[in-house]
Write an enzyme that holds these catalytic residues in place. Structure first.
Site, PDB file in Angstrom:
ATOM      1  N   ASP A   1      32.249  15.160  17.235  1.00 24.68           N
ATOM      2  CA  ASP A   1      31.362  13.989  17.257  1.00 24.68           C
ATOM      3  C   ASP A   1      29.951  14.395  16.829  1.00 24.68           C
ATOM      4  OD1 ASP A   1      30.680  15.367  19.537  1.00 24.68           O
ATOM      5  OD2 ASP A   1      30.972  13.674  20.911  1.00 24.68           O
ATOM      6  N   SER A   2      29.758  15.696  16.553  1.00 24.03           N
ATOM      7  CA  SER A   2      28.515  16.130  15.900  1.00 24.03           C
ATOM      8  C   SER A   2      28.349  15.426  14.558  1.00 24.03           C
ATOM      9  CB  SER A   2      28.518  17.657  15.694  1.00 24.03           C
ATOM     10  OG  SER A   2      29.727  18.078  15.074  1.00 24.03           O
TER      11      SER A   2
ATOM     12  N   ASP B   1      37.405  14.957  18.234  1.00 23.40           N
ATOM     13  CA  ASP B   1      36.636  14.645  19.447  1.00 23.40           C
ATOM     14  C   ASP B   1      36.859  13.192  19.844  1.00 23.40           C
ATOM     15  OD1 ASP B   1      35.207  16.731  20.593  1.00 23.40           O
ATOM     16  OD2 ASP B   1      33.529  16.554  19.192  1.00 23.40           O
TER      17      ASP B   1
ATOM     18  N   GLU C   1      34.991  16.267  26.689  1.00 24.64           N
ATOM     19  CA  GLU C   1      33.928  17.091  27.258  1.00 24.64           C
ATOM     20  C   GLU C   1      33.920  17.044  28.781  1.00 24.64           C
ATOM     21  OE1 GLU C   1      30.065  16.347  25.564  1.00 24.64           O
ATOM     22  OE2 GLU C   1      30.739  16.828  23.525  1.00 24.64           O
TER      23      GLU C   1
ATOM     24  N   GLU D   1      30.354  26.106  25.259  1.00 21.40           N
ATOM     25  CA  GLU D   1      29.149  25.931  24.433  1.00 21.40           C
ATOM     26  C   GLU D   1      27.901  26.332  25.212  1.00 21.40           C
ATOM     27  OE1 GLU D   1      28.751  22.233  22.299  1.00 21.40           O
ATOM     28  OE2 GLU D   1      26.673  22.662  21.728  1.00 21.40           O
TER      29      GLU D   1
HETATM   30  O1  KIV Z   1      31.022  18.001  18.065  1.00 16.17           O
HETATM   31  C1  KIV Z   1      31.121  19.204  17.783  1.00 16.17           C
HETATM   32  O2  KIV Z   1      30.858  19.638  16.644  1.00 16.17           O
HETATM   33  C2  KIV Z   1      31.555  20.109  18.836  1.00 16.17           C
HETATM   34  C3  KIV Z   1      31.516  21.579  18.542  1.00 16.17           C
HETATM   35  C4  KIV Z   1      30.131  22.067  18.567  1.00 16.17           C
HETATM   36  C5  KIV Z   1      32.388  22.350  19.460  1.00 16.17           C
HETATM   37  O3  KIV Z   1      31.902  19.681  19.883  1.00 16.17           O
END
Ligand code: KIV
Length: 290
Positions: free
Chosen positions: A54-55, A93, A125, A192
């Site tokens: 979700d980044s 995610d 998460e 993380e």
């Molecule tokens: O959303 C993301 O890119 C992540 C990674 C940093 C593990 O959760």
């Protein structure tokens, strides 16, 4: 369009492969991707796991955190990645607000991801209530990756974007979350932004593969955000980011050169145009009256 030579034989990875890599001490390489070309690049690079993180809310959609991205937006990104990927495991995610409410909500969202995108598993998460959500999704037959430490979806409640587990008590809480997620059936965990010493204390107490991002070298593998490692993203880079290229500068230079060529008439040149038989050109002018 040619994709160039691939770095590894095209054998589709399995969850058993990740466990075998952990057992053999063979580090797991994971990277994020958000679209067809980034998936093709991850494929060609021969990584083991691709995460549609979700980044992507920040790196490709321009939001200022991961919180606003919707299920529908994540489904579009994940489907595009699926079309560009055949060998690595594909994990998506579940976005903020799409799984926390109840087991039923979590299972329904996870099923939607698997049915719509063809992803191999989902990531959620936190510990706490997410442990029960992970258990429910696994019970519904969908592999789950846990994610503890700095959990960006709930950054506001953990003191912002800062490392987690910096006191012994907090470190014990992280261990408890990790073990609970493992016991709930997660096939792997992401750590993380956790102090290296904490990672090193937790690792011998876990049996599932752990992928680190800012958790030191002691995990079973590492993950980085595609745009961070390639130097495309212009936002703040966390301490754990290692840049392997500075593509943003190269991309700006290329688009600037193109715009200058257009403005000065240097592009397009003859080689960029399409020809027509001379006789047809003559006839065209006749038809048009000279
Ligand atoms: O959303 C993301 O890119 C992540 C990674 C940093 C593990 O959760």
């Amino acid at each position: 369009m040619s994709t160039g030579p691939t770095a590894t034989p095209a054998r589709r990875r399995t969850f058993a492969d990740l466990a075998a890599q952990k057992a053999a001490g063979d580090p797991i390489a994971m990277v994020t991707a958000y679209d067809y070309p980034s998936a093709q690049i991850a494929e060609a690079a021969g990584v083991d796991v691709v995460l549609v993180g979700d980044s992507g809310a920040m790196t490709v959609l321009g939001y200022d955190s991961t919180v606003p991205i919707t299920v529908d937006e994540m489904l579009v990104l994940t489907s595009a990645v699926r079309r560009g990927l055949s060998t690595p495991l594909l994990i998506a995610d579940l976005p903020f607000g799409s799984y926390e409410g109840s087991d039923e909500q979590a299972v329904a969202t996870a099923q939607r991801f698997v049915k719509t995108t063809g992803c191999d598993g989902v990531k959620i998460e936190r510990g706490g209530t997410s442990v029960q959500r992970a258990r429910a999704i696994v019970a519904a037959g969908i592999p789950v990756m846990g994610h503890i430490g700095l959990t960006p979806q709930t950054a506001a409640t953990i003191g912002g974007y800062r490392s987690q587990g910096r006191t012994a008590d907090e470190a014990v809480t992280l261990l408890e979350s990790a073990r609970a997620l493992e016991e709930a059936g997660c096939f792997a965990l992401v750590f993380e932004a956790i102090p290296t010493a904490v990672t090193d204390a937790i690792m011998p107490r876990l049996s599932v593969p752990v992928i680190g991002i800012g958790a030191g070298p002691g995990t079973d593998g590492q993950v980085l955000v595609f745009h961070d490692l390639l130097g495309i993203y212009d936002g703040h880079a966390a301490r754990f980011v290692k840049r392997y290229a500075e593509l943003r500068g190269e991309m700006i230079a290329a688009v600037t050169a193109y715009a200058e060529d257009v403005r000065s008439g240097r592009y397009p040149e003859e080689e960029h145009g399409y020809g027509m038989p001379e006789a047809e050109v003559t006839r065209l002018h006749e038809l048009l009256g000279g």
